[in-house]
Design a protein around this motif. Structure first.
Motif, mmCIF file in Angstrom:
data_model
loop_
_atom_site.group_PDB
_atom_site.id
_atom_site.type_symbol
_atom_site.label_atom_id
_atom_site.label_comp_id
_atom_site.label_asym_id
_atom_site.label_seq_id
_atom_site.Cartn_x
_atom_site.Cartn_y
_atom_site.Cartn_z
ATOM 1 N N THR A 196 -8.979 -13.531 -6.064
ATOM 2 C CA THR A 196 -8.360 -12.587 -7.103
ATOM 3 C C THR A 196 -7.963 -13.042 -8.451
ATOM 4 O O THR A 196 -8.298 -12.710 -9.574
ATOM 5 C CB THR A 196 -7.216 -11.472 -6.571
ATOM 6 N N LYS A 232 -3.149 -3.999 -19.560
ATOM 7 C CA LYS A 232 -2.739 -4.031 -18.195
ATOM 8 C C LYS A 232 -3.689 -3.105 -17.658
ATOM 9 O O LYS A 232 -4.250 -3.328 -16.521
ATOM 10 C CB LYS A 232 -1.436 -3.791 -17.571
ATOM 11 N N LEU A 265 -6.452 -3.838 -14.879
ATOM 12 C CA LEU A 265 -6.511 -3.061 -13.428
ATOM 13 C C LEU A 265 -7.701 -2.721 -13.207
ATOM 14 O O LEU A 265 -8.355 -2.475 -12.144
ATOM 15 C CB LEU A 265 -5.464 -2.065 -13.525
ATOM 16 N N ASP A 266 -8.389 -1.773 -14.241
ATOM 17 C CA ASP A 266 -9.821 -1.304 -14.117
ATOM 18 C C ASP A 266 -10.876 -2.323 -13.804
ATOM 19 O O ASP A 266 -11.734 -2.212 -12.853
ATOM 20 C CB ASP A 266 -10.335 -0.449 -15.350
ATOM 21 N N TRP A 299 -9.610 -5.246 -10.359
ATOM 22 C CA TRP A 299 -9.045 -4.838 -8.737
ATOM 23 C C TRP A 299 -10.082 -3.651 -8.509
ATOM 24 O O TRP A 299 -10.770 -3.903 -7.540
ATOM 25 C CB TRP A 299 -7.731 -3.983 -8.776
ATOM 26 N N PHE A 356 -8.826 1.797 -9.158
ATOM 27 C CA PHE A 356 -7.699 1.375 -8.421
ATOM 28 C C PHE A 356 -6.392 2.301 -8.740
ATOM 29 O O PHE A 356 -6.113 2.596 -9.947
ATOM 30 C CB PHE A 356 -7.283 0.154 -9.081
ATOM 31 N N GLN A 398 -0.026 -0.145 -9.309
ATOM 32 C CA GLN A 398 1.009 -0.142 -10.368
ATOM 33 C C GLN A 398 0.523 -1.523 -11.267
ATOM 34 O O GLN A 398 0.061 -2.295 -10.883
ATOM 35 C CB GLN A 398 2.466 -0.244 -10.033
ATOM 36 N N ALA A 399 0.925 -1.075 -12.618
ATOM 37 C CA ALA A 399 0.820 -2.533 -13.452
ATOM 38 C C ALA A 399 1.391 -3.676 -13.115
ATOM 39 O O ALA A 399 1.121 -4.730 -13.615
ATOM 40 C CB ALA A 399 1.022 -1.872 -15.041
ATOM 41 N N VAL A 408 -0.407 -6.912 -12.050
ATOM 42 C CA VAL A 408 -1.197 -7.734 -13.095
ATOM 43 C C VAL A 408 -0.199 -8.739 -13.511
ATOM 44 O O VAL A 408 -0.621 -9.941 -13.833
ATOM 45 C CB VAL A 408 -1.504 -6.809 -14.420
#
Length: 253
Positions: free
Chosen positions: A183, A201, A205-206, A209, A213, A216-217, A220
């Motif tokens: 990751t 963020k 995330l988009d 992950w 997804f 929660q932010a 990040v």
């Protein structure tokens, strides 16, 4: 199909640098042939993320027409199509482009399809469900093994004294090797593919992950802190927080 996939599937703006290109510098071309429109679109997005040019077709006759016009460097071909099977499509494709690599998509329990496809001249196959990462890796291997002079490798990202090799997954800063988790590597790759660009963020995330997804932010923030400890510890920082906006990676001053 499994949802293991490359990050940044929504980013088709060209920010991802291709690691395979034609000799003239243009992107390699891949034709995706599958009558499942959702699957075809997911495959197309994953390939565009690699910086490749993609065209799709939903049946055999459309695939033959598209190949004639598009002249792909590789083809992803489903065995089961509504108008003709993939083996017949392969025969017609090879009649006009005998050396184009073909990757078959087959049903998980259909050994006969896999054998028939390879016997008919297919270069490789993946079984459904599959990961998009596996498909991309198989295509890279097929195009390289084909020995096409048109292909060239450009798999290293460089920002300042930080380097990342997308093939070997080696990361170095100032010559010192840095060990990252999977990751952490994907997060750093996304940052390095967008140097000096502030990434929110939500974008991270988009793309790192999963495109859907639901977490929660703060995950990040957590992984940014992990990266900083490995990339910036004891050195001038490269990863910067832009308050209220996101994060940016740029060469150290």
């Amino acid at each position: 199909m499994t949802t293991t996939m490359h990050p940044d599937l929504r980013d088709t703006t060209g920010s991802a640098r291709p690691d395979l290109r034609r000799a003239d510098g243009s992107p390699v071309r891949v034709l995706v042939v599958d009558d499942e429109s959702t699957l075809a679109e997911l495959l197309s997005m994953a390939l565009r993320y690699e910086g490749w040019e993609v065209r799709s077709a939903g049946d055999g006759s459309g695939a033959v027409r598209a190949a004639r016009d598009f002249r792909p460097d590789a083809v992803i071909l489903d065995v089961m199509l509504p108008d003709m099977d993939g083996l017949e499509v392969l025969r017609r494709l090879r009649g006009e482009a005998p050396e184009v690599p073909v990757l078959f998509l087959t049903a998980k329990d259909s050994v006969e399809d896999r054998i028939a496809g390879l016997t008919a001249g297919g270069d490789d196959y993946v079984t459904k469900p599959f990961s998009l990462e596996e498909v991309v890796a198989r295509l890279r291997g097929l195009m390289r093994r084909a020995g096409r002079a048109a292909m060239r490798s450009d798999a290293e990202l460089v920002v300042g004294d930080l380097t990342l090799d997308e093939d070997s997954h080696e990361v170095r800063r100032g010559g010192d090797q840095i060990t990252l988790t999977a990751t952490e590597f994907e997060l750093l790759r996304y940052l390095m593919r967008n140097p000096r660009r502030v990434l929110s963020k939500a974008q991270i995330l988009d793309r790192v992950w999963n495109y859907d997804f639901g977490g929660q932010a703060n995950v990040v923030e957590l992984y940014i802190s992990y990266l900083r400890k490995k990339i910036d510890a004891g050195r001038k920082p490269m990863i910067h927080t832009m308050r209220g906006a996101g994060y940016v990676l740029k060469p150290a001053d």
